[in-house]
Scaffold this active site. Structure first.
Site, short mmCIF file in Angstrom:
data_model
loop_
_atom_site.label_atom_id
_atom_site.label_comp_id
_atom_site.label_asym_id
_atom_site.label_seq_id
_atom_site.Cartn_x
_atom_site.Cartn_y
_atom_site.Cartn_z
CE LYS A 1 2.53 -42.07 -33.89
NZ LYS A 1 1.44 -41.24 -34.44
CE LYS B 1 -3.65 -40.34 -27.69
NZ LYS B 1 -4.37 -39.14 -28.10
CE LYS C 1 4.29 -34.24 -30.77
NZ LYS C 1 3.13 -33.49 -30.78
P1 ADP Z 1 2.55 -37.95 -31.58
O1 ADP Z 1 2.06 -39.31 -31.68
O2 ADP Z 1 4.41 -37.34 -31.16
O3 ADP Z 1 2.03 -37.46 -30.39
P2 ADP Z 1 0.72 -36.41 -33.17
O4 ADP Z 1 0.01 -36.96 -32.66
O5 ADP Z 1 0.94 -34.53 -32.58
O6 ADP Z 1 2.42 -36.52 -33.14
O7 ADP Z 1 0.97 -36.16 -34.09
C1 ADP Z 1 1.17 -34.57 -35.91
C2 ADP Z 1 0.82 -35.41 -36.87
O8 ADP Z 1 2.63 -36.06 -37.26
C3 ADP Z 1 -0.14 -36.05 -36.99
O9 ADP Z 1 -0.85 -35.48 -38.81
C4 ADP Z 1 0.90 -37.27 -37.50
O10 ADP Z 1 -0.07 -38.51 -37.85
C5 ADP Z 1 2.01 -37.17 -37.88
N1 ADP Z 1 2.98 -37.84 -37.05
C6 ADP Z 1 3.00 -38.15 -35.57
N2 ADP Z 1 3.26 -39.22 -35.54
C7 ADP Z 1 4.18 -39.98 -36.40
C8 ADP Z 1 5.04 -40.89 -37.46
N3 ADP Z 1 6.23 -41.96 -36.61
N4 ADP Z 1 4.81 -40.94 -38.28
C9 ADP Z 1 4.81 -40.42 -39.46
N5 ADP Z 1 3.38 -39.14 -39.03
C10 ADP Z 1 3.71 -38.75 -37.97
#
Ligand code: ADP
Ligand code: TRP
Length: 321
Positions: free
Chosen positions: A189, A110, A192
């Site tokens: 990956k 980040k 959001k």
């Molecule tokens: P983001 O990266 O979109 O902000 P979050 O950090 O809120 O997503 O993740 C919420 C859950 O979804 C976590 O358990 C995270 O590991 C899973 N997750 C998020 N993006 C992915 C992805 N591209 N592939 C697999 N799991 C994911």
């Protein structure tokens, strides 16, 4: 066996969230006592708009319930409805070595992307440890990006147990290797914060646009593509289409003659059908906000009972009683 996971209300949920975390979590509700929550305290480290947080919180609740979280089987709640977790987070902070947090990839990523770090962002894994430990959780289903945070939780629990005697259960992350990292429209990956998502419940036009924007190379449709299994649309097709159909598309792409445009159109259709029933259910739930609110309140009440007991145990162990 107690299962626990959380998701931040920081934006619309996407296929990465669904396949990486939500679907495994929903499946696990058949196998133990499941606790799932909306991590609104965590969202404060990156989202500074109160109304947006409120809106996203409702939206995550609808998404999760529509996708199959069953409030009769799982305890579903808002993180901030059990504020005891913040007190536990302080107790844990005092046994957390700075170096442990300095090594966290998520924090470093980040910062590298230009997010200005606040103390909350740095302490994020400590609050996450409190989330996990306050429910005596055994299993934490997450995507691979969260694995390190669960390892940090284990380290913190061990430190506390060493300092004050056996207090916390040591949790295990559970990661489905086949969906550990769902790729986004640019091949990174899906996240959001990378602007590369395909939303679970986006409107039809926007979702079509997201899928049609999948990054492909410039080879002509006729060319055989020996690396068809690496193709983004194929990888996503494997998630939303029946296995034999996904395999068929992969074979056609490998042989040559299938254009990327046609492949993406087919992917859209499968994606759209995959979530059709959930979409209907979500619309029903959205029309019934009182029901959704009552689910979250009941969940908070149940979660609170467990959290209260574990926090008392930690206070007693550390001489705060
Ligand atoms: P983001 O990266 O979109 O902000 P979050 O950090 O809120 O997503 O993740 C919420 C859950 O979804 C976590 O358990 C995270 O590991 C899973 N997750 C998020 N993006 C992915 C992805 N591209 N592939 C697999 N799991 C994911
Ligand atoms: N950090 C997690 C994420 O961004 C969300 C989260 C907060 C969480 N507390 C948790 C996940 C406890 C599992 C367990 O995805």
């Amino acid at each position: 066996m107690r299962i626990l996971s959380g998701i931040q209300p920081s934006g619309a949920l996407h296929l990465g969230n669904y396949f990486g975390m939500m679907r495994p979590a929903i499946e696990l509700q058949e196998e133990g006592e499941a606790y799932y929550f909306i991590a609104n305290y965590h969202s404060m480290t990156s989202l500074f708009d109160a109304e947006e947080r409120r809106r996203n919180t409702v939206s995550v609740a609808l998404d999760f319930l529509a996708c199959g979280l069953d409030p009769k089987k799982s305890v579903f709640f808002r993180q901030s409805d059990v504020p005891e977790v913040v007190e536990l987070s302080w107790l844990l902070a005092t046994v957390t070595p700075m170096g442990l947090l300095e090594r966290c990839h998520s924090y470093k990523d980040k910062i590298a992307r230009g997010v200005s770090p606040n103390h909350g962002l740095f302490a994020y894994p400590v609050l996450m440890a409190a989330d996990i430990l306050i429910y005596d959780s055994n299993i934490v289903p997450v995507g691979r990006d969260q694995k390190q945070h669960v390892e940090v939780t284990r380290d913190i629990a061990i430190k506390f147990n060493e300092a004050y005697g056996q207090t916390f259960v040591i949790p295990e992350p559970q990661i489905r290797e086949e969906v550990a990292v769902v790729p986004g429209t640019d091949g990174q990956k899906m996240s959001k914060s990378y602007g590369n998502v395909i939303e679970i419940f986006g409107d039809e036009k926007a979702a079509r646009k997201q899928i049609m924007s999948l990054v492909m190379d410039s080879r002509t449709p006729q060319e055989p593509k020996p690396d068809a299994d690496k193709n983004l649309a194929i990888q996503l097709m494997k998630l939303v289409a029946p296995a034999n159909i996904a395999k068929d598309f992969e074979d056609r792409l490998r042989a040559g003659g299938l254009g990327y445009g046609d492949l993406k159109k087919a992917l859209f259709e499968h994606y759209w059908n995959y979530f059709a029933a959930a979409r209907t259910k979500r619309a029903e739930l959205a029309a019934n906000p009182d029901y959704v609110e009552s689910v979250l309140r009941d969940g908070a009440e149940q979660a609170h009972r467990i959290a209260d007991g574990v926090l008392k145990r930690a206070r007693r162990a550390s001489g705060l009683d």
